[in-house]
Design a protein around this motif. Sequence first.
Motif, PDB file in Angstrom:
ATOM      1  N   ALA A 182      30.721 -24.542 -29.849  1.00 10.25           N
ATOM      2  CA  ALA A 182      30.905 -25.055 -28.488  1.00 10.25           C
ATOM      3  C   ALA A 182      32.225 -25.809 -28.354  1.00 10.25           C
ATOM      4  O   ALA A 182      32.928 -25.680 -27.340  1.00 10.25           O
ATOM      5  N   ARG A 183      32.589 -26.572 -29.375  1.00  7.70           N
ATOM      6  CA  ARG A 183      33.855 -27.317 -29.322  1.00  7.70           C
ATOM      7  C   ARG A 183      35.041 -26.371 -29.347  1.00  7.70           C
ATOM      8  O   ARG A 183      36.003 -26.549 -28.586  1.00  7.70           O
ATOM      9  N   TRP A 184      34.984 -25.336 -30.187  1.00 13.66           N
ATOM     10  CA  TRP A 184      36.082 -24.365 -30.243  1.00 13.66           C
ATOM     11  C   TRP A 184      36.184 -23.587 -28.936  1.00 13.66           C
ATOM     12  O   TRP A 184      37.282 -23.276 -28.480  1.00 13.66           O
ATOM     13  N   ARG A 185      35.036 -23.283 -28.336  1.00 15.71           N
ATOM     14  CA  ARG A 185      35.058 -22.557 -27.066  1.00 15.71           C
ATOM     15  C   ARG A 185      35.658 -23.412 -25.948  1.00 15.71           C
ATOM     16  O   ARG A 185      36.355 -22.906 -25.070  1.00 15.71           O
ATOM     17  N   ALA A 186      35.395 -24.704 -25.984  1.00 16.39           N
ATOM     18  CA  ALA A 186      35.954 -25.593 -24.969  1.00 16.39           C
ATOM     19  C   ALA A 186      37.451 -25.810 -25.163  1.00 16.39           C
ATOM     20  O   ALA A 186      38.197 -25.974 -24.186  1.00 16.39           O
ATOM     21  N   GLN A 187      37.907 -25.796 -26.410  1.00 11.35           N
ATOM     22  CA  GLN A 187      39.319 -26.007 -26.683  1.00 11.35           C
ATOM     23  C   GLN A 187      40.166 -24.768 -26.463  1.00 11.35           C
ATOM     24  O   GLN A 187      41.389 -24.859 -26.391  1.00 11.35           O
ATOM     25  N   ARG A 188      39.524 -23.615 -26.370  1.00 10.64           N
ATOM     26  CA  ARG A 188      40.270 -22.377 -26.221  1.00 10.64           C
ATOM     27  C   ARG A 188      40.792 -22.252 -24.798  1.00 10.64           C
ATOM     28  O   ARG A 188      40.051 -22.381 -23.840  1.00 10.64           O
ATOM     29  N   GLN A 189      42.071 -21.997 -24.686  1.00  6.46           N
ATOM     30  CA  GLN A 189      42.715 -21.800 -23.397  1.00  6.46           C
ATOM     31  C   GLN A 189      43.392 -20.435 -23.402  1.00  6.46           C
ATOM     32  O   GLN A 189      43.931 -20.003 -24.424  1.00  6.46           O
ATOM     33  N   GLU A 190      43.372 -19.789 -22.254  1.00  9.40           N
ATOM     34  CA  GLU A 190      43.869 -18.423 -22.177  1.00  9.40           C
ATOM     35  C   GLU A 190      45.347 -18.290 -22.550  1.00  9.40           C
ATOM     36  O   GLU A 190      45.709 -17.404 -23.327  1.00  9.40           O
ATOM     37  N   PRO A 191      46.267 -19.120 -22.008  1.00  5.53           N
ATOM     38  CA  PRO A 191      47.681 -18.953 -22.407  1.00  5.53           C
ATOM     39  C   PRO A 191      47.884 -19.156 -23.903  1.00  5.53           C
ATOM     40  O   PRO A 191      48.595 -18.379 -24.555  1.00  5.53           O
ATOM     41  N   GLU A 192      47.288 -20.194 -24.447  1.00  8.69           N
ATOM     42  CA  GLU A 192      47.455 -20.436 -25.876  1.00  8.69           C
ATOM     43  C   GLU A 192      46.818 -19.321 -26.699  1.00  8.69           C
ATOM     44  O   GLU A 192      47.365 -18.899 -27.730  1.00  8.69           O
ATOM     45  N   GLN A 193      45.655 -18.818 -26.263  1.00 15.26           N
ATOM     46  CA  GLN A 193      45.009 -17.747 -26.996  1.00 15.26           C
ATOM     47  C   GLN A 193      45.852 -16.475 -26.975  1.00 15.26           C
ATOM     48  O   GLN A 193      45.957 -15.771 -27.982  1.00 15.26           O
TER      49      GLN A 193
END
Length: 225
Positions: A159-170
């Motif tokens: 859940a923490r990794w999913r919240a930290q994931r952002q589309e531009p950075e990904q």
Amino acid sequence: MQWWNDLISWLTSSEAEPTVFAAGVLFVAVVVAALLGAWIATGAVRRIVDQRDRELKTAAIAALVDAATEASVWNSLTPQEQVLADRTVGQADIHVRLLPIRGSDVAANWAAHQLHELKRASATFGYQLDPAVAEFRDRMLDWQRHPARARKQFQNDLARWRAQRQEPEQAELDAQDAWVADQHHDRYRSATEIVSPAEPARDTAPTPTQATTTPVAQPLDDARA
């Protein structure tokens, strides 16, 4: 109905008491023995199944830990070794997901994320991967000992990794991973290509011509007799 009345009379008589008592004890003993045998057989089968599940779980965890070790040096593996490592990881992932343990899919998702991070970090020079591999191993062993507690921790991390994931950075990270993979393949492709030696130049110089004699034209007779 006479025979039924005679039987009831005999059963209620004092002469039949020893026989009825022995029959009752024998019946109870048979029932107790059957129940005890079924309980022992069920326990034995359950122990065998539990042992088999532990063996499968141990084998899957060992494969994942070995894959983590290879992922820590992913950038130094040949493309063939990377294919074999990915096949091993895929088989271990399926084994973990098929385990009859609650939360096995959560553990498989957590392990897949960590393996991907280890592969990405292997391309970074100076990154200390030994602590990351040791943490991966300890977390998987903790899941083996305490599945319920480790499952909650895995869910919190996901859940923490999913919240930290952002589309531009990904998208930028995906592009960087693709570039690193292309560089890796190009490096090993250039190292494995066999450069064929240049063929020696053929001697095309004309061979010295041998002196040939040409017939000399005979002078015509000015006048024939």
